[in-house]
Design a protein around this motif. Structure first.
Motif, PDB file in Angstrom:
ATOM      1  N   LYS A 404       0.824  -1.213   0.000  1.00  0.00           N
ATOM      2  CA  LYS A 404       0.000   0.000   0.000  1.00  0.00           C
ATOM      3  C   LYS A 404       0.856   1.261   0.000  1.00  0.00           C
ATOM      4  O   LYS A 404       0.424   2.326  -0.441  1.00  0.00           O
ATOM      5  CB  LYS A 404      -0.930   0.003   1.216  1.00  0.00           C
ATOM      6  N   ASN A 405       2.089   1.107   0.481  1.00  0.00           N
ATOM      7  CA  ASN A 405       3.020   2.234   0.465  1.00  0.00           C
ATOM      8  C   ASN A 405       3.718   2.376  -0.889  1.00  0.00           C
ATOM      9  O   ASN A 405       4.536   3.280  -1.070  1.00  0.00           O
ATOM     10  CB  ASN A 405       4.071   2.077   1.564  1.00  0.00           C
ATOM     11  N   GLY A 406       3.395   1.476  -1.800  1.00  0.00           N
ATOM     12  CA  GLY A 406       3.960   1.578  -3.137  1.00  0.00           C
ATOM     13  C   GLY A 406       5.308   0.925  -3.306  1.00  0.00           C
ATOM     14  O   GLY A 406       5.983   1.125  -4.331  1.00  0.00           O
ATOM     15  N   VAL A 407       5.732   0.117  -2.354  1.00  0.00           N
ATOM     16  CA  VAL A 407       7.026  -0.572  -2.439  1.00  0.00           C
ATOM     17  C   VAL A 407       6.844  -1.897  -3.171  1.00  0.00           C
ATOM     18  O   VAL A 407       6.022  -2.733  -2.776  1.00  0.00           O
ATOM     19  CB  VAL A 407       7.616  -0.827  -1.042  1.00  0.00           C
ATOM     20  N   ALA A 408       7.606  -2.082  -4.260  1.00  0.00           N
ATOM     21  CA  ALA A 408       7.527  -3.329  -5.023  1.00  0.00           C
ATOM     22  C   ALA A 408       8.881  -4.022  -5.127  1.00  0.00           C
ATOM     23  O   ALA A 408       8.950  -5.159  -5.582  1.00  0.00           O
ATOM     24  CB  ALA A 408       6.989  -3.062  -6.424  1.00  0.00           C
ATOM     25  N   TYR A 409       9.957  -3.337  -4.699  1.00  0.00           N
ATOM     26  CA  TYR A 409      11.310  -3.886  -4.810  1.00  0.00           C
ATOM     27  C   TYR A 409      12.029  -3.731  -3.473  1.00  0.00           C
ATOM     28  O   TYR A 409      11.941  -2.680  -2.819  1.00  0.00           O
ATOM     29  CB  TYR A 409      12.119  -3.143  -5.876  1.00  0.00           C
ATOM     30  N   LEU A 410      12.752  -4.785  -3.101  1.00  0.00           N
ATOM     31  CA  LEU A 410      13.593  -4.758  -1.908  1.00  0.00           C
ATOM     32  C   LEU A 410      15.041  -4.924  -2.349  1.00  0.00           C
ATOM     33  O   LEU A 410      15.390  -5.932  -2.974  1.00  0.00           O
ATOM     34  CB  LEU A 410      13.187  -5.873  -0.949  1.00  0.00           C
ATOM     35  N   SER A 411      15.872  -3.924  -2.042  1.00  0.00           N
ATOM     36  CA  SER A 411      17.278  -3.961  -2.440  1.00  0.00           C
ATOM     37  C   SER A 411      18.131  -4.304  -1.221  1.00  0.00           C
ATOM     38  O   SER A 411      18.121  -3.569  -0.222  1.00  0.00           O
ATOM     39  CB  SER A 411      17.694  -2.603  -3.013  1.00  0.00           C
ATOM     40  N   HIS A 412      18.832  -5.437  -1.280  1.00  0.00           N
ATOM     41  CA  HIS A 412      19.699  -5.815  -0.159  1.00  0.00           C
ATOM     42  C   HIS A 412      20.743  -6.817  -0.625  1.00  0.00           C
ATOM     43  O   HIS A 412      20.824  -7.159  -1.810  1.00  0.00           O
ATOM     44  CB  HIS A 412      18.864  -6.362   1.008  1.00  0.00           C
ATOM     45  N   ARG A 413      21.570  -7.301   0.286  1.00  0.00           N
ATOM     46  CA  ARG A 413      22.743  -8.092  -0.090  1.00  0.00           C
ATOM     47  C   ARG A 413      22.444  -9.573  -0.313  1.00  0.00           C
ATOM     48  O   ARG A 413      22.943 -10.184  -1.237  1.00  0.00           O
ATOM     49  CB  ARG A 413      23.820  -7.974   1.005  1.00  0.00           C
ATOM     50  N   ASN A 414      21.654 -10.185   0.553  1.00  0.00           N
ATOM     51  CA  ASN A 414      21.510 -11.649   0.571  1.00  0.00           C
ATOM     52  C   ASN A 414      20.324 -12.093  -0.289  1.00  0.00           C
ATOM     53  O   ASN A 414      19.205 -12.224   0.187  1.00  0.00           O
ATOM     54  CB  ASN A 414      21.327 -12.135   2.017  1.00  0.00           C
ATOM     55  N   LEU A 415      20.599 -12.321  -1.546  1.00  0.00           N
ATOM     56  CA  LEU A 415      19.526 -12.664  -2.479  1.00  0.00           C
ATOM     57  C   LEU A 415      19.286 -14.164  -2.590  1.00  0.00           C
ATOM     58  O   LEU A 415      18.218 -14.595  -3.019  1.00  0.00           O
ATOM     59  CB  LEU A 415      19.847 -12.105  -3.865  1.00  0.00           C
ATOM     60  N   GLY A 416      20.274 -14.981  -2.256  1.00  0.00           N
ATOM     61  CA  GLY A 416      20.123 -16.418  -2.428  1.00  0.00           C
ATOM     62  C   GLY A 416      20.374 -16.830  -3.864  1.00  0.00           C
ATOM     63  O   GLY A 416      20.641 -15.997  -4.738  1.00  0.00           O
ATOM     64  N   PRO A 417      20.252 -18.130  -4.152  1.00  0.00           N
ATOM     65  CA  PRO A 417      20.650 -18.644  -5.467  1.00  0.00           C
ATOM     66  C   PRO A 417      19.571 -18.593  -6.545  1.00  0.00           C
ATOM     67  O   PRO A 417      19.841 -18.892  -7.709  1.00  0.00           O
ATOM     68  CB  PRO A 417      21.003 -20.102  -5.153  1.00  0.00           C
ATOM     69  N   HIS A 418      18.351 -18.262  -6.181  1.00  0.00           N
ATOM     70  CA  HIS A 418      17.236 -18.435  -7.115  1.00  0.00           C
ATOM     71  C   HIS A 418      17.002 -17.207  -7.992  1.00  0.00           C
ATOM     72  O   HIS A 418      17.552 -16.125  -7.758  1.00  0.00           O
ATOM     73  CB  HIS A 418      15.965 -18.784  -6.349  1.00  0.00           C
ATOM     74  N   ALA A 419      16.158 -17.401  -9.014  1.00  0.00           N
ATOM     75  CA  ALA A 419      15.793 -16.315  -9.923  1.00  0.00           C
ATOM     76  C   ALA A 419      14.429 -15.739  -9.583  1.00  0.00           C
ATOM     77  O   ALA A 419      13.969 -14.807 -10.235  1.00  0.00           O
ATOM     78  CB  ALA A 419      15.792 -16.818 -11.364  1.00  0.00           C
ATOM     79  N   PHE A 420      13.788 -16.268  -8.570  1.00  0.00           N
ATOM     80  CA  PHE A 420      12.436 -15.818  -8.220  1.00  0.00           C
ATOM     81  C   PHE A 420      12.219 -15.987  -6.729  1.00  0.00           C
ATOM     82  O   PHE A 420      12.976 -16.676  -6.032  1.00  0.00           O
ATOM     83  CB  PHE A 420      11.389 -16.613  -8.998  1.00  0.00           C
TER      84      PHE A 420
END
Length: 483
Positions: A404-420
């Protein structure tokens, strides 16, 4: 006297039709008894069907023979049953990523082996001899691709016969001199029955054998059986049947098999709402094919007018997974009204056993002649570009409020191995730069909808989320990870 004879004939035809209808209903209702439980996903591989074929090989009712090998050396096996003098040849998955009928074939074989429906099966198996080649392109199935290892479309190899799989298909057809052939395929889920919003769940074609599209007895018989099958599907998926183009293709197996004297019935399994693994469509294949075999065995199809074939709507391709109508989009200080057509494309995972979604905008503008599996009227809603949050997920709090705040992306270091990610929030590697937001064909559809000053809906990777409802109750696939 003539009137009495005519009345008697009509009565007999009517009784035969009622008997057939009763059998069809019973087939549909009892399907779960015969469904092969080990094949519960559409990405099926050669190794999965071998144990099933081996069971039939030890069963005296069936004859199993190796009829060839694929380019990579996988066995091609033909499973035969019945004692009749009419050979019926059914083959599936000549395109490796078209497996729906392969699953249905094993359901049909289970049915033929079971003790129930004794009189109906006696009718079929005493008049017909059925021959099943359940997976013609096992190398393509292994990597879930249309073409074989040579990189060719087997269905365009009927003249040169360069593929071993194509040579096997030709040799079997010729050796059997099959009365009927069932050429079993899958088609895109984005086909619809012409001029309707309904998907072409099943599409049929009685293939032409020349450019003039002439109708001889061989082709007419295929048309009659297709009309019969259409009437069955209409009971369970009303309006969801299409008719494939009958333009003659001189390289195609279906067209040539019709030319060689076999009544060729092409069946294409398309889309069905909320049936990602095509299990309902598999059931429709099972019911309609078995019913077709029964009408062929008793000859009742011969009384069907071929004119009814032309009444089946043509295939069209005007469906999207999600259609958003009447959306207000601000560009360079001005508001415009757009429709968006969004498709959720499948991306295979390593091993080709599963997939994730990567959606794109397929079209935008006036899409009033198009349809959606899901359609949202966005009249009065404005597009809100998405924001990127930098930090840890724990800092975001409630997911609904985050959206609801309009956030659709989280930018950070630990993404893991997956594509989704299964959560409705894209993830980005630190330093990754998103392009400036715009609605454009080919772009990933991720944005928000605002009405009366409040964000009410999120579109994340092409999935529409109503933020007034629990997210777990909604049909969300996945978000993406950007690196």
């Amino acid at each position: 006297m003539q009137k009495k004879i005519t009345t008697l004939v009509l009565s007999l035809i009517c009784l035969g039709s009622m008997a057939q209808e009763s059998i069809t209903e019973k087939l549909y209702e009892t399907y779960g008894t015969y469904k092969e439980p080990t094949l519960d996903k559409r990405r099926v591989k050669h190794s999965q069907i071998q144990p099933l074929i081996n069971v039939f090989d030890t069963n005296p009712k069936f004859e199993v023979q190796k009829v060839g090998e694929s380019i990579e050396g996988r066995d091609l096996k033909l499973i035969s049953v019945g004692s009749g003098d009419q050979n019926i040849f059914l083959w599936s998955q000549m395109h490796g990523d078209e497996p729906t009928a392969t699953l249905a074939i094993f359901d049909i074989l289970n049915f033929l082996d079971a003790p129930e429906f004794k009189s109906e099966k006696e009718q079929i198996l005493s008049n017909l001899k059925l021959h099943f080649l359940p997976m013609l392109n096992p190398d393509g199935a292994e990597v879930y691709q249309r073409r074989n290892t040579l990189g060719i479309d087997i269905n365009r190899d009927a003249l040169r016969l360069q593929s071993p799989e194509g040579r096997v298909l030709k040799r079997i057809r010729d050796s059997l001199d099959a009365k009927f052939g069932f050429n079993l395929h899958d088609q895109s889920k984005y086909y619809n029955a012409e001029l309707t919003s309904k998907p072409a769940t099943i599409s049929y074609l009685a293939t032409a054998y020349n450019y003039e599209k002439d109708i001889n007895e061989v082709r007419a018989n295929a048309m009659k059986v297709i009309v019969f099958m259409n009437n069955i599907i209409q009971k369970y998926a009303p309006g969801q049947v299409g008719r494939y183009s009958d333009d003659f293709e001189p390289r195609a197996f279906g067209d040539n098999i019709a030319k060689w004297g076999t009544s060729l019935i092409l069946i294409e399994s398309g889309g069905y709402a909320n049936d990602v693994e095509k299990q309902e469509i598999r059931k429709l294949n099972y019911t309609s094919i078995l019913s077709a075999l029964y009408t062929i065995a008793n000859g009742s199809f011969k009384d069907i007018p071929i004119a009814n074939y032309e009444e089946i709507p043509r295939n069209d391709r005007k469906l999207f997974d999600l259609k958003i109508e009447n959306l207000t989009y601000e560009l360079l200080g001005k508001d415009y009204i757009l429709d968006l057509g969004i498709n959720r494309q499948e991306v295979d995972l390593v091993g080709h056993n599963d997939f994730y979604y990567k959606s794109i905008i397929m079209d935008q503008g006036d899409l009033s002649t198009y349809y959606g599996y899901e359609t949202f009227d966005a009249t009065g809603y404005k597009v809100v570009p998405p924001y990127v949050f930098q930090g840890q997920k724990s800092q975001l709090g409630d997911m609904v409020q985050t959206l609801k705040n309009g956030v659709a992306y989280l930018s950070h270091r630990n993404l893991g191995p997956h594509a989704f990610t299964p959560e409705p929030l894209h993830r980005m590697e630190l330093g990754y730069q998103l392009p400036d937001f715009k609605l454009a064909v080919g772009q990933n559809p991720t944005f928000f909808l605002k009405k009366d000053g409040e964000i009410t809906h999120a579109i994340i990777n092409g999935f529409l989320l109503d933020l007034s409802k629990p997210l777990n109750d909604q049909n969300f696939g996945n978000a993406l990870i950007y690196r």
